[in-house]
Design a protein around this motif. Structure first.
Motif, PDB file in Angstrom:
ATOM      1  N   PRO A  51       1.605  38.733  -9.014  1.00  0.00           N
ATOM      2  CA  PRO A  51       0.312  38.364  -9.596  1.00  0.00           C
ATOM      3  C   PRO A  51       0.031  39.137 -10.884  1.00  0.00           C
ATOM      4  O   PRO A  51       0.381  40.308 -11.016  1.00  0.00           O
ATOM      5  CB  PRO A  51      -0.698  38.749  -8.518  1.00  0.00           C
ATOM      6  CG  PRO A  51       0.076  38.790  -7.257  1.00  0.00           C
ATOM      7  CD  PRO A  51       1.468  39.187  -7.639  1.00  0.00           C
ATOM      8  N   GLY A  52      -0.604  38.456 -11.817  1.00  0.00           N
ATOM      9  CA  GLY A  52      -0.941  39.091 -13.089  1.00  0.00           C
ATOM     10  C   GLY A  52       0.265  39.121 -14.024  1.00  0.00           C
ATOM     11  O   GLY A  52       1.169  38.302 -13.919  1.00  0.00           O
ATOM     12  N   PRO A  53       0.308  40.079 -14.928  1.00  0.00           N
ATOM     13  CA  PRO A  53       1.402  40.139 -15.903  1.00  0.00           C
ATOM     14  C   PRO A  53       2.631  40.884 -15.386  1.00  0.00           C
ATOM     15  O   PRO A  53       3.420  41.407 -16.157  1.00  0.00           O
ATOM     16  CB  PRO A  53       0.766  40.900 -17.064  1.00  0.00           C
ATOM     17  CG  PRO A  53      -0.190  41.821 -16.402  1.00  0.00           C
ATOM     18  CD  PRO A  53      -0.736  41.044 -15.226  1.00  0.00           C
ATOM     19  N   PHE A  54       2.790  40.962 -14.082  1.00  0.00           N
ATOM     20  CA  PHE A  54       3.879  41.725 -13.501  1.00  0.00           C
ATOM     21  C   PHE A  54       4.993  40.813 -13.024  1.00  0.00           C
ATOM     22  O   PHE A  54       4.786  39.656 -12.710  1.00  0.00           O
ATOM     23  CB  PHE A  54       3.368  42.560 -12.320  1.00  0.00           C
ATOM     24  CG  PHE A  54       2.188  43.409 -12.675  1.00  0.00           C
ATOM     25  CD1 PHE A  54       2.354  44.525 -13.462  1.00  0.00           C
ATOM     26  CD2 PHE A  54       0.921  43.067 -12.243  1.00  0.00           C
ATOM     27  CE1 PHE A  54       1.270  45.314 -13.800  1.00  0.00           C
ATOM     28  CE2 PHE A  54      -0.166  43.841 -12.570  1.00  0.00           C
ATOM     29  CZ  PHE A  54       0.006  44.970 -13.355  1.00  0.00           C
ATOM     30  N   GLY A  55       6.166  41.348 -12.944  1.00  0.00           N
ATOM     31  CA  GLY A  55       7.310  40.618 -12.434  1.00  0.00           C
ATOM     32  C   GLY A  55       8.390  41.595 -12.045  1.00  0.00           C
ATOM     33  O   GLY A  55       8.348  42.774 -12.395  1.00  0.00           O
ATOM     34  N   TYR A  56       9.373  41.117 -11.315  1.00  0.00           N
ATOM     35  CA  TYR A  56      10.472  41.962 -10.861  1.00  0.00           C
ATOM     36  C   TYR A  56      11.770  41.257 -11.222  1.00  0.00           C
ATOM     37  O   TYR A  56      11.914  40.051 -11.004  1.00  0.00           O
ATOM     38  CB  TYR A  56      10.380  42.165  -9.349  1.00  0.00           C
ATOM     39  CG  TYR A  56      11.601  42.813  -8.763  1.00  0.00           C
ATOM     40  CD1 TYR A  56      11.794  44.178  -8.868  1.00  0.00           C
ATOM     41  CD2 TYR A  56      12.566  42.052  -8.109  1.00  0.00           C
ATOM     42  CE1 TYR A  56      12.914  44.779  -8.334  1.00  0.00           C
ATOM     43  CE2 TYR A  56      13.688  42.646  -7.573  1.00  0.00           C
ATOM     44  CZ  TYR A  56      13.857  44.008  -7.682  1.00  0.00           C
ATOM     45  OH  TYR A  56      14.967  44.586  -7.170  1.00  0.00           O
ATOM     46  N   ARG A  57      12.728  41.992 -11.764  1.00  0.00           N
ATOM     47  CA  ARG A  57      14.028  41.413 -12.083  1.00  0.00           C
ATOM     48  C   ARG A  57      15.097  42.477 -11.933  1.00  0.00           C
ATOM     49  O   ARG A  57      14.934  43.602 -12.395  1.00  0.00           O
ATOM     50  CB  ARG A  57      14.045  40.875 -13.506  1.00  0.00           C
ATOM     51  CG  ARG A  57      15.427  40.354 -13.891  1.00  0.00           C
ATOM     52  CD  ARG A  57      15.397  39.647 -15.180  1.00  0.00           C
ATOM     53  NE  ARG A  57      14.743  38.369 -14.922  1.00  0.00           N
ATOM     54  CZ  ARG A  57      14.540  37.465 -15.834  1.00  0.00           C
ATOM     55  NH1 ARG A  57      14.894  37.683 -17.068  1.00  0.00           N
ATOM     56  NH2 ARG A  57      13.955  36.329 -15.537  1.00  0.00           N
ATOM     57  N   ARG A  58      16.197  42.122 -11.299  1.00  0.00           N
ATOM     58  CA  ARG A  58      17.326  43.017 -11.141  1.00  0.00           C
ATOM     59  C   ARG A  58      18.594  42.231 -11.423  1.00  0.00           C
ATOM     60  O   ARG A  58      18.782  41.144 -10.876  1.00  0.00           O
ATOM     61  CB  ARG A  58      17.357  43.572  -9.726  1.00  0.00           C
ATOM     62  CG  ARG A  58      18.500  44.511  -9.521  1.00  0.00           C
ATOM     63  CD  ARG A  58      18.416  45.174  -8.164  1.00  0.00           C
ATOM     64  NE  ARG A  58      19.502  46.117  -8.052  1.00  0.00           N
ATOM     65  CZ  ARG A  58      20.220  46.295  -6.982  1.00  0.00           C
ATOM     66  NH1 ARG A  58      19.959  45.598  -5.903  1.00  0.00           N
ATOM     67  NH2 ARG A  58      21.181  47.168  -6.966  1.00  0.00           N
ATOM     68  N   GLN A  59      19.453  42.757 -12.301  1.00  0.00           N
ATOM     69  CA  GLN A  59      20.687  42.063 -12.668  1.00  0.00           C
ATOM     70  C   GLN A  59      21.887  42.902 -12.252  1.00  0.00           C
ATOM     71  O   GLN A  59      21.839  44.126 -12.266  1.00  0.00           O
ATOM     72  CB  GLN A  59      20.753  41.833 -14.167  1.00  0.00           C
ATOM     73  CG  GLN A  59      19.767  40.814 -14.663  1.00  0.00           C
ATOM     74  CD  GLN A  59      19.978  40.523 -16.133  1.00  0.00           C
ATOM     75  OE1 GLN A  59      20.887  41.043 -16.757  1.00  0.00           O
ATOM     76  NE2 GLN A  59      19.123  39.692 -16.675  1.00  0.00           N
ATOM     77  N   SER A  60      22.954  42.227 -11.928  1.00  0.00           N
ATOM     78  CA  SER A  60      24.218  42.897 -11.649  1.00  0.00           C
ATOM     79  C   SER A  60      25.358  42.004 -12.107  1.00  0.00           C
ATOM     80  O   SER A  60      25.200  40.797 -12.248  1.00  0.00           O
ATOM     81  CB  SER A  60      24.340  43.215 -10.152  1.00  0.00           C
ATOM     82  OG  SER A  60      24.398  42.015  -9.411  1.00  0.00           O
ATOM     83  N   ARG A  61      26.493  42.617 -12.341  1.00  0.00           N
ATOM     84  CA  ARG A  61      27.693  41.881 -12.733  1.00  0.00           C
ATOM     85  C   ARG A  61      28.746  42.058 -11.654  1.00  0.00           C
ATOM     86  O   ARG A  61      28.779  43.052 -10.969  1.00  0.00           O
ATOM     87  CB  ARG A  61      28.243  42.408 -14.048  1.00  0.00           C
ATOM     88  CG  ARG A  61      27.355  42.056 -15.203  1.00  0.00           C
ATOM     89  CD  ARG A  61      28.243  41.603 -16.326  1.00  0.00           C
ATOM     90  NE  ARG A  61      27.415  41.190 -17.424  1.00  0.00           N
ATOM     91  CZ  ARG A  61      27.476  39.992 -17.953  1.00  0.00           C
ATOM     92  NH1 ARG A  61      28.316  39.123 -17.483  1.00  0.00           N
ATOM     93  NH2 ARG A  61      26.714  39.667 -18.952  1.00  0.00           N
ATOM     94  N   ARG A  62      29.623  41.080 -11.534  1.00  0.00           N
ATOM     95  CA  ARG A  62      30.733  41.166 -10.576  1.00  0.00           C
ATOM     96  C   ARG A  62      31.742  42.153 -11.044  1.00  0.00           C
ATOM     97  O   ARG A  62      32.048  42.325 -12.168  1.00  0.00           O
ATOM     98  CB  ARG A  62      31.405  39.820 -10.440  1.00  0.00           C
ATOM     99  CG  ARG A  62      30.835  39.008  -9.335  1.00  0.00           C
ATOM    100  CD  ARG A  62      31.749  37.914  -8.985  1.00  0.00           C
ATOM    101  NE  ARG A  62      31.405  36.767  -9.830  1.00  0.00           N
ATOM    102  CZ  ARG A  62      31.968  35.598  -9.738  1.00  0.00           C
ATOM    103  NH1 ARG A  62      32.917  35.405  -8.895  1.00  0.00           N
ATOM    104  NH2 ARG A  62      31.609  34.607 -10.500  1.00  0.00           N
TER     105      ARG A  62
END
Length: 62
Positions: A51-62
């Protein structure tokens, strides 16, 4: 301005096939919950809108 190509196809509810000029990816999940993306280049992303201007992101490579 360079030309770009991007296409997103809905395969099933909650499953999308995203195609661009260099790669393709499959996204599992809806708009309001967590999403998992697996790319043909080996990148895997987990994301979720909060909610609001927040977000979650997690990236990984093989």
């Amino acid at each position: 301005m360079p030309l770009t190509f991007r296409k997103s196809l809905r395969i099933l509810p909650g499953v999308r096939l995203n195609i661009n000029r260099r790669s393709w990816s499959i996204t599992l999940g809806g708009r309001h919950g967590p999403r998992r993306t697996h790319s043909s280049t080996g990148r895997r992303t987990t994301s979720m809108d909060l909610p609001g201007p927040f977000g979650y992101r997690r990236q990984s490579r093989r």
